[in-house]
Motif scaffolding. Structure first.
Motif, PDB file in Angstrom:
ATOM      1  N   ARG A  39     -80.444  -6.225 -78.693  1.00 22.88           N
ATOM      2  CA  ARG A  39     -79.804  -5.601 -79.850  1.00 22.88           C
ATOM      3  C   ARG A  39     -80.633  -5.965 -81.073  1.00 22.88           C
ATOM      4  NH1 ARG A  39     -73.674  -6.399 -80.938  1.00 22.88           N
ATOM      5  NH2 ARG A  39     -74.230  -8.538 -80.488  1.00 22.88           N
ATOM      6  N   ALA A  74     -77.079   2.923 -83.125  1.00 21.08           N
ATOM      7  CA  ALA A  74     -75.856   2.815 -82.331  1.00 21.08           C
ATOM      8  C   ALA A  74     -74.647   2.444 -83.186  1.00 21.08           C
ATOM      9  CB  ALA A  74     -76.039   1.775 -81.230  1.00 21.08           C
ATOM     10  N   TRP A  75     -74.865   1.687 -84.233  1.00 22.12           N
ATOM     11  CA  TRP A  75     -73.750   1.182 -85.016  1.00 22.12           C
ATOM     12  C   TRP A  75     -74.213   0.940 -86.436  1.00 22.12           C
ATOM     13  CZ3 TRP A  75     -69.011   1.184 -83.058  1.00 22.12           C
ATOM     14  CH2 TRP A  75     -67.994   0.536 -83.731  1.00 22.12           C
ATOM     15  N   LEU A 110     -79.319  -1.278 -83.289  1.00 21.89           N
ATOM     16  CA  LEU A 110     -79.974  -0.476 -82.265  1.00 21.89           C
ATOM     17  C   LEU A 110     -79.877  -1.249 -80.955  1.00 21.89           C
ATOM     18  CD1 LEU A 110     -83.350  -0.240 -84.224  1.00 21.89           C
ATOM     19  CD2 LEU A 110     -81.428   1.310 -84.492  1.00 21.89           C
ATOM     20  N   ILE A 111     -79.727  -0.552 -79.853  1.00 23.23           N
ATOM     21  CA  ILE A 111     -79.805  -1.191 -78.538  1.00 23.23           C
ATOM     22  C   ILE A 111     -81.076  -0.658 -77.896  1.00 23.23           C
ATOM     23  CG2 ILE A 111     -78.693  -1.574 -76.319  1.00 23.23           C
ATOM     24  CD1 ILE A 111     -77.087  -2.675 -78.708  1.00 23.23           C
ATOM     25  N   THR A 166     -76.272   4.699 -76.775  1.00 17.40           N
ATOM     26  CA  THR A 166     -76.432   4.368 -78.196  1.00 17.40           C
ATOM     27  C   THR A 166     -76.401   5.595 -79.091  1.00 17.40           C
ATOM     28  OG1 THR A 166     -78.847   4.394 -78.050  1.00 17.40           O
ATOM     29  CG2 THR A 166     -77.757   2.278 -77.734  1.00 17.40           C
TER      30      THR A 166
END
Length: 188
Positions: A39, A74-75, A110-111, A166
């Motif tokens: 991550r 992703a987030w 990010l993954i 993601t």
């Protein structure tokens, strides 16, 4: 033709400088995850309004100065959301987070799955840290994309496999926020 190429390169460089420098610069926290994944949480120098489907080009000078790779975001969080982080479960979603999804974000996660080249070196850098977490300087170019919206569809089905999830997570988050605020056509 050369003029267009030069203009495009200039715009990309200006974006990279604007997003990566100032206010302490952009930092990347690399954290090992199970399954040969990492991550990468970017604390960006200048926030942007995040939209589902966006991606950014990432450069980590200590891993490869001349390598820039695109990754789906992703987030996203802002500094106020950091207090909601649980070390075991990661970022927790709160009612305030759902209803304020359009705020400018200062942190992007990010993954990244370990492959060869840049992603392997990134994974190895995190692996060398005793805790499996390390912070490095980073350069961010973007955001790009994020023009699609799923909010007008009555039924939404999202498919993903592996690290491809993601790209889908922000769409799900956006759909949940829309459903909670009653601004969404989708009911299933």
């Amino acid at each position: 033709m050369v003029l267009l190429w030069a203009a495009e390169r200039f715009i990309r460089l200006a974006t990279l400088i604007y997003r990566s420098f100032g206010r302490g610069g952009t930092k990347a926290e690399l954290e090992l995850l199970p399954g040969d994944a990492c991550r990468v949480t970017l604390k960006i120098a200048r926030p942007w309004v995040f939209r589902p489907g966006q991606y950014a080009f990432i450069t980590v000078p200590s891993v490869g100065l001349w390598t820039s790779h695109p990754f789906s975001i992703a987030w996203s969080n802002n500094n106020a959301d950091e207090k909601n982080q649980d070390s075991e479960k990661g970022y927790q979603i709160t009612p305030e987070d759902i209803l304020s999804s359009s705020r400018e974000k200062t942190s992007m996660s990010l993954i990244i799955r370990r492959r060869t080249g840049f992603t392997d070196k990134l994974f190895e850098k995190a692996e060398r840290s005793p805790s499996g977490i390390t912070t490095v300087a980073a350069l961010v170019e973007g955001p790009y994309g994020g023009h699609a919206s799923l909010q007008s569809y009555g039924t939404v089905m999202i498919f993903a496999g592996g690290v491809g999830i993601t790209h889908q997570v922000p769409f799900v988050r956006d759909l949940v926020a829309g459903y909670a605020s009653g601004t969404l056509a989708a009911r299933k």
